[in-house]
Design a protein around this motif. Sequence first.
Motif: not given
Length: 158
Positions: A3-5, A19-23, A25-27, A51-52
Amino acid sequence: MVQYTLTQSPEVILNVAGKDSRKAREKAMDQLVELMDDGQLPTNLADGFDPQQFIEVKTPEPTADVKNQEDTVVEAVQILSHLATLKLKMQDSREEALEVRKLIDLLFSDEPISEAQIASLKDGFKALKGFAQTNLKYRDARSQAETARQILDEALKP
């Protein structure tokens, strides 16, 4: 599931499989763009967004006490399940056992008993023994299940 906020809108939670990854974060970025396009994002990201900059929302690990309580609940459910199985088994064999029990009374009376009744009695001893053993196990399990029921009642309180 990760989950991201956003720092600007911590109430917005974006769920992404994995899990947390570049992909991932792009999604999440794709979801963020959809929210912005639909006008559902309460924050204006006029300065842009990378995304970062997402903040990963981590669920706190349960404490040892909570894990212990969860294990106790699982054990309580297993005890109650065992009780249910024993009760069903006992009920299934009860009627036949009670019929055999009546024939036993004939052995101690002065009334004559037929060969068929004796044969039925001998055949029924196995059912009688099975019922008696199951009934003893059920009564023991029932006393243990009282505690299990109290544990579940406590765990189900709001």
